[in-house]
Design a protein around this motif. Structure first.
Motif, mmCIF file in Angstrom:
data_model
loop_
_atom_site.group_PDB
_atom_site.id
_atom_site.type_symbol
_atom_site.label_atom_id
_atom_site.label_comp_id
_atom_site.label_asym_id
_atom_site.label_seq_id
_atom_site.Cartn_x
_atom_site.Cartn_y
_atom_site.Cartn_z
ATOM 1 N N CYS A 23 0.801 -1.231 0.000
ATOM 2 C CA CYS A 23 0.000 0.000 0.000
ATOM 3 C C CYS A 23 0.828 1.271 0.000
ATOM 4 C CB CYS A 23 -0.971 0.012 1.178
ATOM 5 S SG CYS A 23 -0.180 0.088 2.800
ATOM 6 N N GLY A 60 -0.437 5.111 0.426
ATOM 7 C CA GLY A 60 -1.870 5.129 0.192
ATOM 8 C C GLY A 60 -2.315 5.729 -1.126
ATOM 9 N N GLY A 108 -4.929 3.116 -2.557
ATOM 10 C CA GLY A 108 -5.958 2.755 -1.578
ATOM 11 C C GLY A 108 -6.831 3.910 -1.137
ATOM 12 N N LEU A 123 -10.921 -0.722 4.457
ATOM 13 C CA LEU A 123 -9.697 -0.646 3.672
ATOM 14 C C LEU A 123 -8.572 -1.243 4.503
ATOM 15 C CD1 LEU A 123 -8.211 0.457 1.121
ATOM 16 C CD2 LEU A 123 -7.876 2.579 2.405
ATOM 17 N N GLY A 131 -4.605 -1.930 4.516
ATOM 18 C CA GLY A 131 -3.319 -1.617 3.897
ATOM 19 C C GLY A 131 -2.258 -2.581 4.402
ATOM 20 N N ASP A 139 1.878 -3.539 3.916
ATOM 21 C CA ASP A 139 3.166 -3.114 3.357
ATOM 22 C C ASP A 139 4.286 -3.691 4.209
ATOM 23 O OD1 ASP A 139 3.794 -0.684 1.189
ATOM 24 O OD2 ASP A 139 5.472 -1.160 2.525
ATOM 25 N N PHE A 190 0.444 5.936 5.732
ATOM 26 C CA PHE A 190 -0.873 5.475 5.281
ATOM 27 C C PHE A 190 -1.929 5.761 6.349
ATOM 28 C CE2 PHE A 190 -4.111 2.171 4.888
ATOM 29 C CZ PHE A 190 -4.403 2.188 3.526
ATOM 30 N N SER A 213 -5.054 8.350 6.128
ATOM 31 C CA SER A 213 -6.389 7.740 6.132
ATOM 32 C C SER A 213 -7.305 8.313 7.203
ATOM 33 C CB SER A 213 -6.277 6.222 6.286
ATOM 34 O OG SER A 213 -5.809 5.887 7.576
ATOM 35 N N THR A 238 -4.251 -1.748 9.157
ATOM 36 C CA THR A 238 -2.965 -1.944 8.497
ATOM 37 C C THR A 238 -2.268 -3.173 9.070
ATOM 38 O OG1 THR A 238 -1.792 -0.490 10.047
ATOM 39 C CG2 THR A 238 -2.610 0.512 8.002
ATOM 40 N N SER A 271 -2.833 -4.181 -6.084
ATOM 41 C CA SER A 271 -1.406 -4.010 -5.859
ATOM 42 C C SER A 271 -0.806 -3.292 -7.058
ATOM 43 C CB SER A 271 -0.730 -5.371 -5.675
ATOM 44 O OG SER A 271 0.639 -5.214 -5.403
#
Length: 158
Positions: free
Chosen positions: A3, A6, A9, A19, A21, A23, A32, A36, A45, A64
């Motif tokens: 992600c 962001g 996303g 959502l 995320g 990473d 992110f 967000s 996340t 992705s």
């Protein structure tokens, strides 16, 4: 998946109830989360190094962008994506078309020099996806040349 801060996303979040995320960089995830804060959907996340994608279930959409060429073992990842998705769930992958290795000046954590259409199609099919769309969606001009970025959309079918 992958992600980053962001960019993708946060732009599709208005269509989501939740959502997630994922990473491999804690700093990217921190950014992110910070960005967000303005979203109305639930945000979660996960650090990629600490989980297998397969822990997720009934995901409707996995997106992705420019991440796959940084993943050493893609076959396993695509199978995990398949099992994480709900019936008729979609996998959307955007990444470099096959290139000669000149896109990155530092090849640290770069395991693929883009992907031919045939290679990416094989990853989708071997994991069980029906590939429903492939197209070039963008061209990055860098190092005095153009690098096509391809988009692949697959659907989970039983």
């Amino acid at each position: 998946f992958g992600c980053g801060t962001g960019l993708i996303g946060l732009n599709i979040a208005s269509s989501a109830r939740k959502l997630i995320g994922v990473d491999s960089s804690p700093k990217m995830l921190d950014c992110f989360v910070e960005k967000s804060a303005i979203l109305t959907c639930d945000v979660e996340t996960h650090l990629a190094d600490e989980l297998q994608v397969g822990v997720f279930k009934n995901i409707d959409l996995i997106v992705s962008a420019m991440t796959c060429h940084h993943i050493r073992e893609l076959s396993s990842l695509f199978h995990q994506f398949y099992h994480a998705l709900s019936e008729n769930g979609m996998l959307v992958i955007s990444d470099l078309d096959q290139e000669d290795g000149t896109f990155h000046s530092d090849m640290t954590q770069v395991f693929h020099q883009g992907f031919s259409k045939e290679t990416m199609t094989r990853y989708f099919h071997e994991a069980g996806f029906h590939l429903i769309h492939t197209t070039c969606v963008y061209t990055i001009h860098k190092n005095e040349r153009d690098y096509p970025v391809m988009l692949y959309i697959g659907k989970k079918v039983s």
